[in-house]
Design an enzyme around this catalytic site. Structure first.
Site, PDB file in Angstrom:
ATOM      1  N   GLU A 161       0.828  -1.221   0.000  1.00 56.93           N
ATOM      2  CA  GLU A 161       0.000   0.000   0.000  1.00 56.93           C
ATOM      3  C   GLU A 161       0.862   1.271   0.000  1.00 56.93           C
ATOM      4  OE1 GLU A 161      -3.761   0.063   1.764  1.00 56.93           O
ATOM      5  OE2 GLU A 161      -4.015  -2.102   1.643  1.00 56.93           O
TER       6      GLU A 161
HETATM    7  N1  CAA Z   1      -6.189  11.331  -4.638  1.00 53.77           N
HETATM    8  C1  CAA Z   1      -6.604  11.671  -5.872  1.00 53.77           C
HETATM    9  N2  CAA Z   1      -5.753  11.870  -6.887  1.00 53.77           N
HETATM   10  C2  CAA Z   1      -4.439  11.716  -6.641  1.00 53.77           C
HETATM   11  C3  CAA Z   1      -3.943  11.371  -5.372  1.00 53.77           C
HETATM   12  C4  CAA Z   1      -4.876  11.179  -4.349  1.00 53.77           C
HETATM   13  N3  CAA Z   1      -4.480  10.820  -3.129  1.00 53.77           N
HETATM   14  N4  CAA Z   1      -2.598  11.292  -5.439  1.00 53.77           N
HETATM   15  C5  CAA Z   1      -2.263  11.593  -6.699  1.00 53.77           C
HETATM   16  N5  CAA Z   1      -3.381  11.856  -7.412  1.00 53.77           N
HETATM   17  C6  CAA Z   1      -3.467  12.275  -8.809  1.00 53.77           C
HETATM   18  C7  CAA Z   1      -2.685  13.556  -9.031  1.00 53.77           C
HETATM   19  O1  CAA Z   1      -3.470  14.697  -8.713  1.00 53.77           O
HETATM   20  C8  CAA Z   1      -2.367  13.475 -10.504  1.00 53.77           C
HETATM   21  O2  CAA Z   1      -3.481  13.843 -11.274  1.00 53.77           O
HETATM   22  P1  CAA Z   1      -3.539  15.262 -12.076  1.00 53.77           P
HETATM   23  O3  CAA Z   1      -2.342  15.268 -12.987  1.00 53.77           O
HETATM   24  O4  CAA Z   1      -4.832  15.177 -12.790  1.00 53.77           O
HETATM   25  O5  CAA Z   1      -3.481  16.311 -11.028  1.00 53.77           O
HETATM   26  C9  CAA Z   1      -2.181  11.986 -10.712  1.00 53.77           C
HETATM   27  O6  CAA Z   1      -2.819  11.312  -9.640  1.00 53.77           O
HETATM   28  C10 CAA Z   1      -0.729  11.569 -10.749  1.00 53.77           C
HETATM   29  O7  CAA Z   1      -0.147  12.028  -9.551  1.00 53.77           O
HETATM   30  P2  CAA Z   1       1.384  12.352  -9.437  1.00 53.77           P
HETATM   31  O8  CAA Z   1       1.780  13.301 -10.502  1.00 53.77           O
HETATM   32  O9  CAA Z   1       1.655  12.700  -8.027  1.00 53.77           O
HETATM   33  O10 CAA Z   1       1.979  10.905  -9.820  1.00 53.77           O
HETATM   34  P3  CAA Z   1       3.359  10.261  -9.489  1.00 53.77           P
HETATM   35  O11 CAA Z   1       3.523   9.186 -10.469  1.00 53.77           O
HETATM   36  O12 CAA Z   1       4.437  11.266  -9.336  1.00 53.77           O
HETATM   37  O13 CAA Z   1       3.152   9.652  -8.000  1.00 53.77           O
HETATM   38  C11 CAA Z   1       2.236   8.143  -6.399  1.00 53.77           C
HETATM   39  C12 CAA Z   1       1.987   9.011  -7.603  1.00 53.77           C
HETATM   40  C13 CAA Z   1       1.765   8.858  -5.165  1.00 53.77           C
HETATM   41  C14 CAA Z   1       3.690   7.756  -6.200  1.00 53.77           C
HETATM   42  C15 CAA Z   1       1.411   6.899  -6.688  1.00 53.77           C
HETATM   43  O14 CAA Z   1       1.841   6.300  -7.891  1.00 53.77           O
HETATM   44  C16 CAA Z   1       1.436   5.881  -5.578  1.00 53.77           C
HETATM   45  O15 CAA Z   1       0.744   6.033  -4.589  1.00 53.77           O
HETATM   46  N6  CAA Z   1       2.252   4.776  -5.718  1.00 53.77           N
HETATM   47  C17 CAA Z   1       2.225   3.693  -4.773  1.00 53.77           C
HETATM   48  C18 CAA Z   1       1.278   2.633  -5.253  1.00 53.77           C
HETATM   49  C19 CAA Z   1       0.655   1.876  -4.131  1.00 53.77           C
HETATM   50  O16 CAA Z   1       0.428   2.379  -3.047  1.00 53.77           O
HETATM   51  N7  CAA Z   1       0.313   0.623  -4.406  1.00 53.77           N
HETATM   52  C20 CAA Z   1      -0.401  -0.164  -3.462  1.00 53.77           C
HETATM   53  C21 CAA Z   1      -1.067  -1.331  -4.170  1.00 53.77           C
HETATM   54  S1  CAA Z   1      -2.402  -2.025  -3.225  1.00 53.77           S
HETATM   55  C22 CAA Z   1      -1.687  -2.898  -2.029  1.00 53.77           C
HETATM   56  O17 CAA Z   1      -0.507  -2.871  -1.839  1.00 53.77           O
HETATM   57  C23 CAA Z   1      -2.647  -3.697  -1.193  1.00 53.77           C
HETATM   58  C24 CAA Z   1      -2.015  -4.564  -0.191  1.00 53.77           C
HETATM   59  O18 CAA Z   1      -0.834  -4.744  -0.191  1.00 53.77           O
HETATM   60  C25 CAA Z   1      -2.762  -5.261   0.793  1.00 53.77           C
HETATM   61  P1  FAD Z   2       9.273  -0.962  -6.656  1.00 47.98           P
HETATM   62  O1  FAD Z   2       8.266   0.050  -6.998  1.00 47.98           O
HETATM   63  O2  FAD Z   2      10.056  -1.571  -7.759  1.00 47.98           O
HETATM   64  O3  FAD Z   2      10.267  -0.346  -5.576  1.00 47.98           O
HETATM   65  C1  FAD Z   2      11.551  -0.931  -5.276  1.00 47.98           C
HETATM   66  C2  FAD Z   2      12.240   0.003  -4.273  1.00 47.98           C
HETATM   67  O4  FAD Z   2      12.484   1.286  -4.880  1.00 47.98           O
HETATM   68  C3  FAD Z   2      11.391   0.294  -3.026  1.00 47.98           C
HETATM   69  O5  FAD Z   2      12.227   0.434  -1.899  1.00 47.98           O
HETATM   70  C4  FAD Z   2      10.741   1.625  -3.342  1.00 47.98           C
HETATM   71  O6  FAD Z   2      10.360   2.354  -2.198  1.00 47.98           O
HETATM   72  C5  FAD Z   2      11.867   2.311  -4.096  1.00 47.98           C
HETATM   73  N1  FAD Z   2      11.391   3.363  -4.997  1.00 47.98           N
HETATM   74  C6  FAD Z   2      10.627   3.219  -6.111  1.00 47.98           C
HETATM   75  N2  FAD Z   2      10.376   4.420  -6.657  1.00 47.98           N
HETATM   76  C7  FAD Z   2      10.965   5.338  -5.867  1.00 47.98           C
HETATM   77  C8  FAD Z   2      11.055   6.769  -5.899  1.00 47.98           C
HETATM   78  N3  FAD Z   2      10.450   7.496  -6.833  1.00 47.98           N
HETATM   79  N4  FAD Z   2      11.763   7.379  -4.923  1.00 47.98           N
HETATM   80  C9  FAD Z   2      12.363   6.661  -3.952  1.00 47.98           C
HETATM   81  N5  FAD Z   2      12.320   5.312  -3.862  1.00 47.98           N
HETATM   82  C10 FAD Z   2      11.620   4.660  -4.812  1.00 47.98           C
HETATM   83  N6  FAD Z   2      -0.542  -4.733  -4.776  1.00 47.98           N
HETATM   84  C11 FAD Z   2      -1.837  -4.663  -5.163  1.00 47.98           C
HETATM   85  O7  FAD Z   2      -2.170  -3.962  -6.100  1.00 47.98           O
HETATM   86  N7  FAD Z   2      -2.785  -5.366  -4.503  1.00 47.98           N
HETATM   87  C12 FAD Z   2      -2.492  -6.168  -3.448  1.00 47.98           C
HETATM   88  O8  FAD Z   2      -3.403  -6.792  -2.874  1.00 47.98           O
HETATM   89  C13 FAD Z   2      -1.130  -6.273  -3.033  1.00 47.98           C
HETATM   90  N8  FAD Z   2      -0.784  -7.096  -2.007  1.00 47.98           N
HETATM   91  C14 FAD Z   2       0.540  -7.304  -1.754  1.00 47.98           C
HETATM   92  C15 FAD Z   2       0.919  -8.293  -0.833  1.00 47.98           C
HETATM   93  C16 FAD Z   2       2.251  -8.592  -0.639  1.00 47.98           C
HETATM   94  C17 FAD Z   2       2.640  -9.665   0.307  1.00 47.98           C
HETATM   95  C18 FAD Z   2       3.254  -7.863  -1.352  1.00 47.98           C
HETATM   96  C19 FAD Z   2       4.717  -8.180  -1.188  1.00 47.98           C
HETATM   97  C20 FAD Z   2       2.889  -6.850  -2.196  1.00 47.98           C
HETATM   98  C21 FAD Z   2       1.536  -6.572  -2.427  1.00 47.98           C
HETATM   99  N9  FAD Z   2       1.146  -5.624  -3.364  1.00 47.98           N
HETATM  100  C22 FAD Z   2      -0.162  -5.530  -3.748  1.00 47.98           C
HETATM  101  C23 FAD Z   2       2.144  -4.883  -4.114  1.00 47.98           C
HETATM  102  C24 FAD Z   2       2.777  -3.742  -3.347  1.00 47.98           C
HETATM  103  O9  FAD Z   2       1.886  -2.674  -3.217  1.00 47.98           O
HETATM  104  C25 FAD Z   2       4.052  -3.343  -4.098  1.00 47.98           C
HETATM  105  O10 FAD Z   2       4.991  -4.379  -3.890  1.00 47.98           O
HETATM  106  C26 FAD Z   2       4.607  -2.001  -3.647  1.00 47.98           C
HETATM  107  O11 FAD Z   2       3.734  -0.961  -4.006  1.00 47.98           O
HETATM  108  C27 FAD Z   2       6.004  -1.741  -4.203  1.00 47.98           C
HETATM  109  O12 FAD Z   2       6.077  -1.974  -5.572  1.00 47.98           O
HETATM  110  P2  FAD Z   2       7.256  -2.898  -6.183  1.00 47.98           P
HETATM  111  O13 FAD Z   2       7.246  -4.163  -5.425  1.00 47.98           O
HETATM  112  O14 FAD Z   2       7.106  -2.951  -7.640  1.00 47.98           O
HETATM  113  O15 FAD Z   2       8.588  -2.141  -5.804  1.00 47.98           O
END
Ligand code: CAA
Ligand code: FAD
Length: 380
Positions: free
Chosen positions: A363
């Site tokens: 997340e």
């Molecule tokens: N709410 C609404 N819109 C948002 C937003 C928010 N919180 N944050 C960003 N946006 C919008 C921005 O306004 C922008 O839109 P506009 O150009 O129209 O203004 C657009 O999104 C792109 O934003 P950025 O330019 O900031 O994009 P970026 O690429 O520089 O960075 C980021 C975005 C915050 C890094 C985003 O990519 C991010 O959160 N990455 C992490 C992904 C993540 O959390 N994955 C989790 C997967 S789910 C999971 O992990 C579940 C689990 O494990 C159990």
């Molecule tokens: P990368 O994005 O490749 O990052 C590698 C490293 O580089 C990290 O340390 C990161 O912080 C760093 N990095 C990357 N970009 C930058 C930057 N711009 N500046 C500084 N540092 C940076 N995803 C879902 O969608 N749904 C799920 O249900 C879900 N469940 C998950 C459950 C598990 C057990 C795991 C391991 C992952 C899960 N994920 C899920 C995915 C998870 O959200 C991603 O692994 C996470 O967002 C990181 O992406 P990545 O693994 O591709 O790492």
């Protein structure tokens, strides 16, 4: 400022605490060792109303507040973070996403069975080449008129093989970048949708993590969530609340490890006295307790802001960044306080230490939380 929980919140907290001790604790070591999904336990969590906690009763939810939700996440995570991540994903990513942004028909058809716990959901954003860099979605959703054609791969999906309902993010208009992304509801068993093998993980081994493959999967147009191009905003807005849930998970892991270490330190003797009487150990406990309390304040505040209808983007990211660091630090110290016993499975702390790590990764990694926090404070 009020620092007290309501009667109702205390009751919910106690119910989760009891559930964790009675239902989760007995098999937790075995489930971790054999990567066994807590099927029976998740069913019971649904019966308790813990899988659709913040959903309105109109859609079979429990109508509770976000503070109650983090209390439940904290208590369950003290014992079993593999079970609590199911609660987190179902509540704050899947149910919240559908209730906040789904159509009435989508809520009737998909939200109701998810909120009651009859079905489990998954949230599918990450891909092999798009994790932190979530706008780089490679999965495509081609508009075919009355349906979309989905092609691509999602990685690391929690509840990957146990879910019935998948919220899938995909790119429809590549030239528009993040503004061309859509979110879809995809049902398990749709032709062309296959599930990869279970990942063999360091921690939260009882949870069910898989890659998902979409090969010419037809998704009806009415399964798109929101307007065309709303998918990336949908993912970001949904994750804002999800991050509070994971922050609460981290808090619970830390608090669980601390409680074990505190008890152990009073029983284990060295040099003729309990190890808690050695200042080196007592000071470790003091640091652990203080950091956990600070994390708790951030987590509860983020949830409270959500309940007040105020912005919680910054607070949620701060809570996740800090609580996940506390979870890592505290669990490492808890193993240390247990000495050699901490290194074996029966004492639970080694598992909590392994489980803690994921809270700094999923997340949004800690580095991504710092991006969100720094952008927020610098834009003011
Ligand atoms: N709410 C609404 N819109 C948002 C937003 C928010 N919180 N944050 C960003 N946006 C919008 C921005 O306004 C922008 O839109 P506009 O150009 O129209 O203004 C657009 O999104 C792109 O934003 P950025 O330019 O900031 O994009 P970026 O690429 O520089 O960075 C980021 C975005 C915050 C890094 C985003 O990519 C991010 O959160 N990455 C992490 C992904 C993540 O959390 N994955 C989790 C997967 S789910 C999971 O992990 C579940 C689990 O494990 C159990
Ligand atoms: P990368 O994005 O490749 O990052 C590698 C490293 O580089 C990290 O340390 C990161 O912080 C760093 N990095 C990357 N970009 C930058 C930057 N711009 N500046 C500084 N540092 C940076 N995803 C879902 O969608 N749904 C799920 O249900 C879900 N469940 C998950 C459950 C598990 C057990 C795991 C391991 C992952 C899960 N994920 C899920 C995915 C998870 O959200 C991603 O692994 C996470 O967002 C990181 O992406 P990545 O693994 O591709 O790492």
């Amino acid at each position: 400022m009020l620092f007290e929980l309501s009667e109702e919140q205390l009751m919910i907290q106690q119910a989760a605490r009891d559930f964790a001790q009675v239902e989760l604790k007995p098999g937790v070591i075995e489930r971790d060792e054999h990567q066994k999904f807590p099927t029976e336990q998740v069913k019971k969590l649904g019966e308790l109303g813990f899988l659709g906690m913040m959903v309105s009763p109109k859609y079979n939810g429990s109508g509770m507040d976000a503070v109650s939700y983090v209390l439940v996440m904290e208590e369950l995570s003290k014992v079993d973070a593999s079970a609590s991540v199911v609660v987190s994903v179902n509540n704050s990513l899947v149910c919240y996403g559908l209730e906040a942004y789904g159509s009435e028909a989508q809520k009737e058809k998909y939200l109701k069975p998810l909120a009651s716990g009859e079905k489990i959901g998954a949230f599918c954003l990450s891909e092999p080449e798009a994790g932190s860099d979530a706008t780089s979605q490679q999965t495509t959703a081609e508009d075919m008129g009355d349906y979309y054609l989905l092609n691509g791969t999602k990685n690391w999906i929690t509840n990957g093989s146990t879910a019935s309902t998948y919220l899938v993010i995909a790119q429809t208009h590549k030239e528009l970048r993040h503004k061309g992304i859509n979110a879809f509801i995809v049902e398990a068993g749709t032709p062309g949708f296959t599930i990869g093998p279970k990942e063999n993980k360091l921690g939260i081994r009882g949870s069910d993590t898989h890659s998902l493959m979409f090969n010419d999967v037809k998704v009806p147009k009415e399964n798109r969530i929101g307007e065309d191009g709303f998918g990336f905003s949908f993912a970001m807005k949904t994750l804002e609340g999800g991050r509070i849930g994971i922050a609460a998970q981290a808090l619970g892991i830390a608090a669980g490890a601390y409680e074990l270490a505190l008890n152990y330190s009073k029983q284990r003797k060295s040099f003729g006295k309990p190890i808690s009487d050695h200042q080196a150990i007592a000071f470790k406990l003091a640091d652990m307790a203080t950091h956990i309390e600070a994390a708790r304040m951030l987590v509860y505040k983020a949830a409270w802001l959500k309940d007040q209808g105020k912005s919680y983007t910054l607070a949620g990211s701060m809570a996740k960044l800090f609580a996940s660091k506390v979870a890592m630090d505290v669990t490492v110290e808890a193993v240390q306080i247990h000495g050699g016993y901490g290194f074996v499975k029966e004492y639970h702390v080694e598992r909590l230490m392994r489980d803690a790590k994921i809270t700094q990764i999923y997340e949004g990694t800690s580095e991504i939380q710092k991006m969100v926090i720094s952008r927020s404070i610098l834009s003011k």
